[in-house]
Structure formats: structure tokens, C-alpha cells
Design a protein around this motif. Structure first.
Motif, short mmCIF file in Angstrom:
data_model
loop_
_atom_site.label_atom_id
_atom_site.label_comp_id
_atom_site.label_asym_id
_atom_site.label_seq_id
_atom_site.Cartn_x
_atom_site.Cartn_y
_atom_site.Cartn_z
N ALA A 140 30.83 27.41 43.78
CA ALA A 140 31.41 28.39 44.70
C ALA A 140 31.67 29.71 43.99
O ALA A 140 31.42 30.80 44.55
CB ALA A 140 32.70 27.84 45.29
N LEU A 141 32.15 29.64 42.76
CA LEU A 141 32.42 30.86 42.00
C LEU A 141 31.13 31.61 41.68
O LEU A 141 31.11 32.86 41.72
CB LEU A 141 33.16 30.51 40.70
CG LEU A 141 34.60 30.01 40.87
CD1 LEU A 141 35.17 29.58 39.53
CD2 LEU A 141 35.47 31.09 41.50
N ILE A 148 30.38 39.85 44.45
CA ILE A 148 30.98 40.89 43.62
C ILE A 148 29.94 41.94 43.24
O ILE A 148 30.23 43.15 43.27
CB ILE A 148 31.61 40.27 42.36
CG1 ILE A 148 32.89 39.51 42.73
CG2 ILE A 148 31.92 41.34 41.31
CD1 ILE A 148 33.51 38.75 41.59
N ILE A 149 28.74 41.51 42.89
CA ILE A 149 27.67 42.44 42.53
C ILE A 149 27.34 43.35 43.71
O ILE A 149 27.23 44.58 43.56
CB ILE A 149 26.42 41.68 42.07
CG1 ILE A 149 26.69 40.95 40.75
CG2 ILE A 149 25.23 42.64 41.89
CD1 ILE A 149 25.57 40.03 40.31
N LEU A 154 27.79 48.67 46.43
CA LEU A 154 28.17 49.42 47.64
C LEU A 154 29.27 50.43 47.34
O LEU A 154 29.26 51.57 47.83
CB LEU A 154 28.62 48.46 48.73
CG LEU A 154 27.55 47.61 49.41
CD1 LEU A 154 28.18 46.61 50.37
CD2 LEU A 154 26.55 48.50 50.15
N ASN A 155 30.22 50.01 46.50
CA ASN A 155 31.32 50.91 46.18
C ASN A 155 30.87 52.06 45.29
O ASN A 155 31.33 53.19 45.44
CB ASN A 155 32.45 50.14 45.51
CG ASN A 155 33.74 50.93 45.46
OD1 ASN A 155 34.16 51.50 46.46
ND2 ASN A 155 34.37 50.98 44.30
N VAL A 156 29.96 51.79 44.36
CA VAL A 156 29.49 52.82 43.45
C VAL A 156 28.67 53.88 44.19
O VAL A 156 28.85 55.09 43.98
CB VAL A 156 28.64 52.20 42.31
CG1 VAL A 156 27.89 53.29 41.53
CG2 VAL A 156 29.53 51.40 41.38
N SER A 169 37.89 44.38 40.74
CA SER A 169 38.26 44.04 39.36
C SER A 169 39.17 42.81 39.33
O SER A 169 39.00 41.92 38.48
CB SER A 169 38.97 45.23 38.70
OG SER A 169 38.12 46.36 38.64
N LEU A 170 40.13 42.75 40.24
CA LEU A 170 40.99 41.58 40.32
C LEU A 170 40.20 40.33 40.67
O LEU A 170 40.42 39.25 40.10
CB LEU A 170 42.08 41.80 41.37
CG LEU A 170 43.16 42.85 41.05
CD1 LEU A 170 44.10 43.00 42.24
CD2 LEU A 170 43.93 42.47 39.80
#
Length: 228
Positions: A140-141, A148-149, A154-156, A169-170
């Protein structure tokens, strides 16, 4: 403990030593490469990046390709390629690390290093001693890593949001702390399945998994501690 159990325990201990030996080798290569890239070759590297910013992304892509290439299948069939690929990956990581660390002050880097190292050690011990099978949690992780990738990209390129970056990050800390425990438990499972057939390539494969856990914990804590 009978003789068979003692032999198995010694074999497992030896395999763990080999895995962590390769992990230490990778960290050492990255540290030396990062030092050289940020001192002796700093001007040449930053000049190259200034001329073509795609070089940095090219190095990241090369690292990703190597991680995919250094799969368990490759590790089982060709130890020499596994070791060589691992060395190249560690060196490339040293280069990207030297570039990334230019964005942070020494205090932030120190805090991130200590916190990631302590987290890694604690979760490694948990993975070794815990009796519960972490296979389902580990899978699952690994799925969350993909999320996360995607969220990071998308955020960058689109969102460029500081709160989203903090949340990512958290999430990275939680995911890679969990994977550290799972990957350490997986080392034991791989050895018990393969026994003396757990060759050098497999040890490299396991070391790479742990290396990825550690370096991503470090990157996550860097971003967390760098917030005002």
C-alpha cells in the motif's frame, strides 16, 4: 536453538551485513560525489546547468531509469550489472544532492540529516524485530509513492502551493518511514526464501531499497525544516 536454526541465524546476520555494507558504500559514494560537485567541480556543473536547465532533469530521469533497471530480476541474474548500476546511481544522487543543498542553510541541512538518520534507524529496528507481517502495508505504501510523485509534479509545474508542498513532505515522512520498516523485514523474508542462494545482486537490490527510503526521508525533512 538447534544447529539448523543457528546456521540460519548466522546466514541471515551475514546477509544483513552485506546489505548494509552496500548501503554504506552507496552513501559514501554519494557523499564524496556531492562534496566534489559542490567544491572542485562546482563551477563547471553550475555553468552547464546555466546553459541548459534540462541537464538537471536529465540526471533525475537517469536515476529513475536506473532504479527501474536495478530490479530484483536483474539482481538475481547479473550481480556485476547490479553493483555497477548501483554505483552509478549513487554517484548521480550525489550530484543532484549537491545541487539541491545549495538551496538550504547549514542549520536546516544538519537538522534534516539528524532527524532522517534517527527515523531511519528506529524504523529499521522496528522492521527487524516486529512479528507482524508488513507485506500488505508495504504494498500500500509503494502505491502511495506513485501518488506522491504525481502530486509533487503537479505542484511544481501547476499549483506551486507552499501548503501543498508541506503536506506532501509530511506524507513522504510517513510513507518512507513505513517503507523503511517494511524493506528491513523484506530483507529477512528474501533470505529465508533464498537461503544461501541470496547472491550479491540481491543484497544490492535490498540496499538500493533502503537507500531510497533514507534519501527520501532526508529530502522530506529538508523541505519541512526549511519552512519559515
Amino acid at each position: 536453538m538447534n544447529n539448523m536454526d543457528q546456521t540460519k541465524a548466522r546466514g541471515l546476520s551475514s546477509f544483513y551485513s552485506k546489505v548494509y555494507g552496500f548501503l554504506g558504500l552507496g552513501i559514501g559514494i554519494s557523499a564524496v560525489t556531492a562534496f566534489l560537485a559542490s567544491t572542485i567541480f562546482k563551477e563547471a556543473i553550475f555553468s552547464l546547468l546555466a546553459q541548459n536547465s534540462l541537464v538537471f532533469w536529465g540526471i533525475w530521469i537517469a536515476q529513475l531509469v536506473l532504479v527501474i533497471y536495478l530490479s530484483k530480476a536483474t539482481a538475481s541474474n547479473n550481480a556485476a550489472k547490479s553493483v555497477g548500476g548501483y554505483i552509478v546511481y549513487s554517484a548521480l544522487t550525489g550530484i543532484t544532492l549537491s545541487i539541491t543543498l545549495q538551496l538550504y542553510d547549514i542549520g536546516t541541512i544538519t537538522y534534516a540529516f539528524i532527524t532522517s538518520a534517527v527515523t531511519f534507524i528506529v524504523m529499521s529496528v522496528v522492521g527487524v524485530v516486529i512479528k507482524k507481517d508488513l507485506s500488505a502495508i508495504g504494498q500500500a505504501l509503494y502505491s502511495l509513492v506513485i501518488g506522491i510523485i504525481i502530486a509533487t509534479l503537479l505542484n511544481v509545474f501547476l499549483l506551486k502551493s507552499s501548503p501543498v508542498d508541506f503536506f506532501i513532505s509530511l506524507a513522504m515522512v510517513v510513507v518512507f518511514a513505513g517503507l523503511t520498516a517494511y524493506d528491513n523485514q523484506k530483507i529477512k523474508a528474501i533470505y529465508l526464501q533464498a537461503g544461501d542462494q541470496a547472491v550479491t545482486g540481491i543484497a544490492v537490490y535490498c540496499a538500493l531499497s533502503l537507500y531510497l527510503d533514507l534519501i527520501n526521508l532526508f529530502y522530506a525533512f529538508l523541505r519541512i525544516f526549511s519552512r519559515d
